[in-house]
Design a protein around this motif. Structure first.
Motif, mmCIF file in Angstrom:
data_model
loop_
_atom_site.group_PDB
_atom_site.id
_atom_site.type_symbol
_atom_site.label_atom_id
_atom_site.label_comp_id
_atom_site.label_asym_id
_atom_site.label_seq_id
_atom_site.Cartn_x
_atom_site.Cartn_y
_atom_site.Cartn_z
ATOM 1 N N VAL A 231 0.836 -1.208 0.000
ATOM 2 C CA VAL A 231 0.000 0.000 0.000
ATOM 3 C C VAL A 231 0.863 1.247 0.000
ATOM 4 C CG1 VAL A 231 -1.687 1.335 1.316
ATOM 5 C CG2 VAL A 231 -1.967 -1.143 1.083
ATOM 6 N N THR A 232 1.913 1.248 0.821
ATOM 7 C CA THR A 232 2.809 2.408 0.897
ATOM 8 C C THR A 232 3.519 2.643 -0.425
ATOM 9 O OG1 THR A 232 3.158 2.092 3.274
ATOM 10 C CG2 THR A 232 4.806 3.378 2.076
ATOM 11 N N ILE A 233 4.052 1.585 -0.999
ATOM 12 C CA ILE A 233 4.788 1.721 -2.260
ATOM 13 C C ILE A 233 3.853 2.145 -3.391
ATOM 14 C CG2 ILE A 233 6.136 0.475 -3.989
ATOM 15 C CD1 ILE A 233 7.198 -1.286 -1.715
ATOM 16 N N LEU A 234 2.659 1.571 -3.425
ATOM 17 C CA LEU A 234 1.705 1.908 -4.479
ATOM 18 C C LEU A 234 1.189 3.342 -4.361
ATOM 19 C CD1 LEU A 234 -0.370 -1.396 -4.489
ATOM 20 C CD2 LEU A 234 0.991 -0.549 -6.404
ATOM 21 N N SER A 235 1.308 3.915 -3.171
ATOM 22 C CA SER A 235 0.798 5.270 -2.934
ATOM 23 C C SER A 235 1.837 6.354 -3.195
ATOM 24 C CB SER A 235 0.301 5.389 -1.490
ATOM 25 O OG SER A 235 -0.697 4.433 -1.201
ATOM 26 N N ALA A 236 3.077 5.969 -3.498
ATOM 27 C CA ALA A 236 4.150 6.944 -3.672
ATOM 28 C C ALA A 236 3.863 7.865 -4.847
ATOM 29 C CB ALA A 236 5.484 6.232 -3.863
ATOM 30 N N GLN A 237 4.265 9.114 -4.698
ATOM 31 C CA GLN A 237 4.075 10.116 -5.745
ATOM 32 C C GLN A 237 5.379 10.863 -5.990
ATOM 33 O OE1 GLN A 237 1.204 11.108 -7.588
ATOM 34 N NE2 GLN A 237 0.243 9.235 -6.835
ATOM 35 N N GLY A 238 5.452 11.564 -7.117
ATOM 36 C CA GLY A 238 6.593 12.423 -7.414
ATOM 37 C C GLY A 238 7.901 11.662 -7.449
ATOM 38 N N LYS A 239 8.914 12.232 -6.792
ATOM 39 C CA LYS A 239 10.252 11.642 -6.834
ATOM 40 C C LYS A 239 10.320 10.288 -6.137
ATOM 41 C CE LYS A 239 11.919 14.136 -2.719
ATOM 42 N NZ LYS A 239 12.019 12.935 -1.865
ATOM 43 N N ASP A 240 9.328 9.989 -5.289
ATOM 44 C CA ASP A 240 9.337 8.715 -4.570
ATOM 45 C C ASP A 240 8.717 7.575 -5.383
ATOM 46 O OD1 ASP A 240 10.493 9.800 -2.246
ATOM 47 O OD2 ASP A 240 8.539 10.559 -1.599
ATOM 48 N N ALA A 241 8.093 7.914 -6.498
ATOM 49 C CA ALA A 241 7.455 6.885 -7.325
ATOM 50 C C ALA A 241 8.480 6.298 -8.293
ATOM 51 C CB ALA A 241 6.281 7.491 -8.104
ATOM 52 N N ALA A 242 8.654 4.983 -8.225
ATOM 53 C CA ALA A 242 9.601 4.309 -9.122
ATOM 54 C C ALA A 242 9.069 4.322 -10.543
ATOM 55 C CB ALA A 242 9.828 2.878 -8.656
ATOM 56 N N LYS A 243 9.922 4.656 -11.485
ATOM 57 C CA LYS A 243 9.527 4.728 -12.887
ATOM 58 C C LYS A 243 10.450 3.843 -13.721
ATOM 59 C CE LYS A 243 7.690 9.431 -12.479
ATOM 60 N NZ LYS A 243 7.907 9.530 -11.032
ATOM 61 N N THR A 244 9.852 3.128 -14.643
ATOM 62 C CA THR A 244 10.591 2.155 -15.449
ATOM 63 C C THR A 244 11.792 2.773 -16.148
ATOM 64 O OG1 THR A 244 8.640 0.784 -15.833
ATOM 65 C CG2 THR A 244 10.431 0.583 -17.401
ATOM 66 N N MET A 245 11.577 3.856 -16.867
ATOM 67 C CA MET A 245 12.657 4.412 -17.681
ATOM 68 C C MET A 245 13.780 4.961 -16.812
ATOM 69 S SD MET A 245 11.523 3.431 -20.435
ATOM 70 C CE MET A 245 12.952 3.980 -21.375
ATOM 71 N N GLU A 246 13.449 5.544 -15.667
ATOM 72 C CA GLU A 246 14.484 6.057 -14.773
ATOM 73 C C GLU A 246 15.359 4.927 -14.253
ATOM 74 O OE1 GLU A 246 12.663 8.347 -11.729
ATOM 75 O OE2 GLU A 246 11.956 9.926 -13.087
ATOM 76 N N ILE A 247 14.728 3.815 -13.874
ATOM 77 C CA ILE A 247 15.489 2.672 -13.374
ATOM 78 C C ILE A 247 16.380 2.093 -14.467
ATOM 79 C CG2 ILE A 247 15.243 0.276 -12.602
ATOM 80 C CD1 ILE A 247 12.890 1.163 -10.919
ATOM 81 N N GLN A 248 15.853 1.994 -15.686
ATOM 82 C CA GLN A 248 16.647 1.420 -16.773
ATOM 83 C C GLN A 248 17.741 2.372 -17.230
ATOM 84 O OE1 GLN A 248 13.295 -1.702 -18.426
ATOM 85 N NE2 GLN A 248 14.243 -0.326 -19.868
ATOM 86 N N GLU A 249 17.502 3.684 -17.153
ATOM 87 C CA GLU A 249 18.559 4.640 -17.478
ATOM 88 C C GLU A 249 19.674 4.570 -16.440
ATOM 89 O OE1 GLU A 249 19.166 6.588 -20.090
ATOM 90 O OE2 GLU A 249 17.477 5.557 -21.043
#
Length: 275
Positions: A231-249
């Motif tokens: 629930v905590t991870i799914l609720s993250a917003q902004g810089k705290d939200a994991a994004k696919t392209m950022e992780i792969q970059e």
């Protein structure tokens, strides 16, 4: 089994998807079956996600508490997951569309049952895993997390539910081998609670008295505590939200840096480096 139709939510067409609908029927008092049809394979597009969220809202706020069953009218697919190119090109898709849908199911204030009638791959399986119970028809289809095969990172909001609900060996085999689970393997691995059809789902609901579980008003709160990591991870917003392209970059940057370090080390070895 006779069912009365309660409502229909349209899934609007978008450039790369023709749209469809989600129909809610009731085969028994306070049992709500959401059947989606979004050809060819029920992808979790923004339009699909919004329609499904709307259907859940209609049930919660316009009908008595009961049990929600989800399934597909397309016999080959429960859901084939995301349209990955559309997902990564749609601003806010993860934190504004996909993750809220997962969180909604995970904390929904009444029991939910995924009646998996065909393939549930990647995001499609993730959606099913955020239900309380899963029944696999077993006649056709596999359950699979195949991000390994198409080169996509598995983000924390996607993976946390598997860590919570599966054993480490099953989770390893699913992610690091992209193993495809048929009905028998899915049952043995704890991905599903039973193999069967709608009658099996109705029997599970009756045997466990699930229709009554949401009537005291705390069912969703209890689930939110049970699954608070997700629930905590799914609720993250902004810089705290994991994004696919950022992780792969970040991974590309790491590999480039390590490759340069290796090149520099090799240059210092001369003839000694026989690699």
């Amino acid at each position: 089994m006779a069912s009365s139709e309660l409502f229909t939510i349209p899934i609007p067409s978008i450039k790369s998807h023709q749209g469809g609908s989600i129909v809610c029927t009731s085969p028994a008092p306070q049992v709500y079956v959401l059947t989606w049809t979004s050809p060819p394979d029920n992808r979790l597009t923004p339009a699909f996600n919004t329609a499904l969220m709307t259907a859940l809202n209609v049930i919660e706020f316009n009908h008595p508490p009961g049990v929600v069953i989800t399934t597909s009218s397309i016999s080959k697919f429960y859901s084939n997951g995301l349209d990955f190119k559309l997902a990564v090109s749609t601003p806010g898709f993860w934190e504004d569309s996909l993750y809220p849908l997962f969180r909604r199911f995970l904390t929904y204030p009444m029991p939910t049952v995924a009646l998996i009638n065909g393939h549930a791959f990647a995001g499609g399986l993730m959606l099913a895993m955020h239900h309380d119970y899963r029944i696999f028809t077993g006649a056709k289809g596999y359950l699979c997390v195949n991000e390994l095969e198409f080169g996509a990172a598995l983000l924390p909001p996607m993976s946390s539910i598997f860590r919570i609900k599966l054993t480490p060996p099953v989770y390893r085999n699913m992610v690091l081998e992209a193993r495809r689970f048929d009905a028998k393997a899915a049952l043995e691995g704890g991905l599903v609670d039973a193999i069967g059809d709608m009658d099996t789902a109705m029997s599970l609901i009756k045997e466990r008295a699930l229709v009554k579980k949401g009537t005291t008003g705390v069912y969703g709160l209890l689930k939110a505590e049970m699954y608070r990591e997700s629930v905590t991870i799914l609720s993250a917003q902004g810089k705290d939200a994991a994004k696919t392209m950022e992780i792969q970059e970040a991974e590309k940057k790491r590999k480039a840096e390590r490759a340069e370090q290796f090149k520099e080390w090799k240059a210092t070895q001369g003839e000694k480096a026989k690699l």
